[in-house]
Design a protein around this motif. Structure first.
Motif, short mmCIF file in Angstrom:
data_model
loop_
_atom_site.label_atom_id
_atom_site.label_comp_id
_atom_site.label_asym_id
_atom_site.label_seq_id
_atom_site.Cartn_x
_atom_site.Cartn_y
_atom_site.Cartn_z
N PRO A 121 1.01 -1.25 0.13
CA PRO A 121 0.03 0.20 -0.15
C PRO A 121 0.96 1.53 -0.12
O PRO A 121 2.00 1.39 0.54
N VAL A 122 0.17 2.21 -0.43
CA VAL A 122 1.07 3.58 -0.62
C VAL A 122 0.12 4.77 -0.09
O VAL A 122 -1.31 4.75 -0.22
N VAL A 123 0.70 5.72 0.66
CA VAL A 123 -0.09 6.75 1.15
C VAL A 123 0.54 7.71 0.51
O VAL A 123 1.71 8.29 0.46
N THR A 124 -0.23 8.87 0.04
CA THR A 124 0.16 10.00 -0.76
C THR A 124 -0.58 11.08 -0.13
O THR A 124 -1.71 11.15 0.26
N CYS A 125 0.14 12.51 -0.45
CA CYS A 125 -0.61 13.70 -0.10
C CYS A 125 -0.54 14.43 -1.40
O CYS A 125 0.62 14.55 -2.00
N VAL A 126 -1.74 14.93 -1.87
CA VAL A 126 -1.85 15.50 -3.23
C VAL A 126 -2.10 17.14 -3.11
O VAL A 126 -2.65 17.53 -2.03
N GLY A 127 -1.55 17.56 -4.17
CA GLY A 127 -1.84 19.24 -4.16
C GLY A 127 -2.53 19.42 -5.53
O GLY A 127 -3.21 18.55 -5.95
N GLU A 128 -2.38 20.45 -6.12
CA GLU A 128 -3.09 21.03 -7.16
C GLU A 128 -2.57 20.59 -8.58
O GLU A 128 -3.06 20.86 -9.57
N THR A 129 -1.31 20.29 -8.75
CA THR A 129 -0.45 20.32 -9.56
C THR A 129 -0.42 18.75 -10.27
O THR A 129 -0.57 17.76 -9.26
#
Length: 731
Positions: A633-641
């Motif tokens: 599994p992967v945990v990610t934090c997204v922005g607008e780009t």
């Protein structure tokens, strides 16, 4: 002009004699004495302006010229001195206006037209400048100085074919001109005009033999030798140059570039720092040093480096990949990309496409990455599954052929696999035109190994950016970019210079033939403890930010016995990370460094991780695909780009949206919960395993049908004569 009396004439002749002998103090004294007696003398004001210019007082020279022209508005020498002073003060627009005014009365003065061209080029009217040189050369085709001026202007304007042709003419007319030989050699080498680099190297060697004390000429020789693969010889040449001319900053910078390309980041950092100590404004060294610091996880100047990158947005330096590791809005990334790609816009109008209803579409994939490369590992299934009744598929390889199984898979999958490595950009574009390609898809983009001049020639009616560059190119050489709804949500299309075509699921293909090698290595073999939770991040160190690392350190504090498993090659980077960890109370044995491995062992090793921690704002792309494929599994934090949303797109396609966050605080909470709750982690792994069996992310026949629908939509728009426009592909 009033005639001075005999005394004034004698005083004028005395001042003029001082002037002509180089005694500017005596000349100024004499001219001012004359003007004190009779301030109406325009010639004297003009001569005083010339003296003031010679002594570096250009603002006073400007005023003296205006005094002369107030008395005689069309005084030629005063106008010429005015233009000289304006140029010396950096006001090239005013100088151009002055030259244009002079030429209305003296239209036959070729020397003044050349001076006008020089001024125009420097006030962003470069195309007009080159046009003037062209007209002058029609009348004076053997004028070496004019050819050289045109060549240098075209080079500064990034009109490379014209610059190369003009330097070649200089060399033809004057075979022993060392600067022209060197410039022609470096341009041919950098822009693939020759079938190989031998001729380019021969030109640079001859130039260096003619003028061995010239820093720029010897520096060019070092660059070309490195491009030929003779990096050891290039280092010898450049190090000898800095031994003889230790203050020549570009040579230190190029030494740093060579060392960086060999992953000798420690030495490269020292070389770039020396280059910038000598020349703080050396743009290329600033960007490269920023990259090196990111590779080495040297965050002592992280905030200043980010400000430097933002401050350089308008100077045309190509640093999009570095920018992606710096927090920036979509609007900022588009503006920076446009600036960086200003010299790479489409050089020719978009070609018309023939009607396509009754024939197969000819699509061509162009890339330097049909090899052991993250992008290369994503694409083979797509090529294999293309519908040959509707598409004829060409592969154009830009990189040196690597005799590896992956390249053989590509060669077998394409209908036509063409190696462009040894031919010029112009010849490569001609080949693509001759193949009658309808849609050219670039899966490298303006990144390492790119030959973007081919795309700038617009050899295909439709040109597409796909996968290679994780964001907008800022160039009109691309008509479309392939994305998806998560990667480019509604409202974000305006941040792309390309028309955005969104696939119904994930933008990223997968290779379903990849498989971890058996047997699985033990934890001990990988340097991991036998017990304890394994947080993993195999993203490149360049993507790690100090804020991200601090989150990871807090996770280690919160989870007893846990370790952080990182991919890292450079010793200095390891030392920097361990020092940062120690400052936060983390023992060195809790940071485990993984060496580089071949692709299959790398996949196998990754299965030992419990949870993959993504980076922000430069997220995992192909690496995330690999991690999910092996079941981690992967945990990610997204922005607008785009670049911050890549891993989120993959997770969303798999139905694992609960692992996608929009803040580092939420990211940390999810990672901590999964590390502390084995049942929760097992449930996520089970969902991932189930999704792998039926998710669109790993269904390449379905992915390829959607991609083909995108191509068909692009082709229909082009064959109807309409401008490229964004659209969504239906599932």
């Amino acid at each position: 002009m009033p005639q001075p009396g005999k005394a004034l004439s004698t005083l004028f002749q005395s001042a003029l004699a001082h002037h002509q002998s180089g005694d500017f103090v005596g000349a100024e004294h004499g001219y001012r004495a004359l003007l004190a007696i009779d301030p109406s003398q325009a010639m004297v004001w003009s001569n005083l302006a010339a003296v003031l210019h010679e002594t570096g007082r250009n603002a006073e020279a400007l005023q003296a010229c205006r005094e002369a022209l107030r008395r005689v508005p069309d005084h030629l020498n005063a106008q010429l001195n005015l233009a000289t002073a304006q140029q010396s003060l950096g006001d090239f627009a005013a100088a151009a206006s002055t030259f244009e005014a002079i030429l209305t009365r003296h239209p036959q003065r070729a020397d003044l037209r050349a001076s006008l061209a020089f001024a125009l080029e420097r006030c962003e009217r470069g195309d007009e400048a080159v046009a003037i040189y062209d007209r002058l050369l029609e009348a004076n085709p053997h004028d070496v100085k004019l050819w050289k001026a045109k060549a240098e202007a075209a080079q500064r304007l990034r009109r490379r074919p014209e610059a190369i042709a003009a330097f070649a003419e200089v060399v033809r007319l004057k075979p022993d001109d060392p600067s022209a030989l060197s410039s022609l050699g470096i341009l041919r080498a950098m822009h693939s005009i020759d079938n190989d680099l031998d001729d380019a190297a021969a030109l640079c060697i001859k130039a260096a033999m003619l003028e061995p004390s010239s820093g720029p000429i010897v520096n060019n020789l070092g660059v070309v030798l490195n491009m030929r693969g003779e990096w050891e010889n290039a280092l010898l040449v450049l190090r000898e140059l800095v031994a003889q001319q230790p203050t020549f900053a570009p040579a230190h910078s190029n030494i740093g570039s060579i060392l960086s390309s060999r992953s000798r980041y420690d030495e490269a950092q020292d070389a770039f720092e020396e280059a910038l100590r000598l020349d703080p404004d050396l743009s290329s060294a600033k960007i490269e040093l920023t990259k090196i610091r990111r590779h080495l996880c040297d965050w002592t100047t992280a905030d200043a480096d980010a400000r430097t990158i933002r401050g350089m947005a308008g100077d045309g330096t190509n640093f999009m990949i570095v920018l992606m590791a710096v927090s920036a809005s979509g609007a900022e990334q588009l503006a920076y990309a446009r600036s960086a790609m200003a010299g790479y816009q489409g050089r020719r109008p978009r070609r018309a496409m023939a009607p396509v209803e009754s024939r197969r579409l000819r699509i061509g994939y162009i890339s330097a990455d049909f090899r052991d490369h993250p992008i290369g590992h994503l694409m083979p299934d797509v090529i294999r599954y293309h519908d040959r009744e509707r598409f004829e598929v060409f592969g154009y390889s830009l990189g040196a052929a690597e005799m590896v199984p992956l390249r053989a898979r590509f060669a077998a999958a394409f209908d036509h696999f063409i190696d462009l490595d040894k031919i010029s950009d112009a010849d490569a574009a001609t080949r693509i035109v001759r193949d009658q390609i309808d849609i050219l898809i670039d899966i490298t983009g303006p990144t390492a190994g790119s030959r973007f001049d081919i795309l700038a020639e617009r050899p295909a009616p439709v040109q597409v950016s796909f996968l290679g560059l994780p964001g907008t190119s800022g160039s009109d050489a691309y008509d479309y970019i392939v994305a998806d709804h998560f990667l480019v949500p509604d409202g974000s299309q305006r941040f792309f210079s390309e028309a955005v075509v969104r696939l119904p699921h994930c933008y990223q293909p997968s290779d379903t033939a990849r498989a971890p090698l058996a047997p699985l290595p033990s934890r001990a073999q990988c340097g991991l403890p036998e017990q304890g939770f394994v947080f993993c991040s195999f993203n490149s160190p360049v993507k790690i930010t100090p804020e991200m690392f601090d989150v990871w350190m807090r996770l280690l504090h919160a989870v007893d016995g846990s370790v952080l498993w990182l991919y890292c090659k450079a010793d200095r980077a390891k030392r920097n990370l361990l020092a940062r960890a120690a400052e936060r109370g983390i023992a060195p044995e809790r940071i485990v460094f993984a060496p580089a491995l071949a692709f299959e062992p790398y996949l196998t090793r990754m299965t030992l991780a419990d949870l993959f921690l993504d980076t922000h704002p430069y997220a995992a792309g192909a690496t995330c695909n690999d991690v999910l494929w092996v079941g981690v599994p992967v945990v990610t934090c997204v922005g607008e780009t785009y670049v911050s949303r890549m891993a989120g797109s993959l997770l969303s396609t798999l139905g694992l949206d609960d692992l996608v966050t929009t803040s580092l605080e939420a990211y940390e909470r999810i990672a901590l919960r999964l590390a502390r709750d084995p049942e929760a982690l097992r449930a996520v792994r089970d969902r991932l395993a189930a999704a792998r069996a039926d998710s669109p992310l790993f269904d390449m026949p379905r992915f390829t049908r959607h991609l083909e629908a995108a191509y068909a939509g692009m082709a229909a728009t082009a064959s109807d004569g309409r401008e490229p426009a964004a659209f969504d592909v239906e599932a």
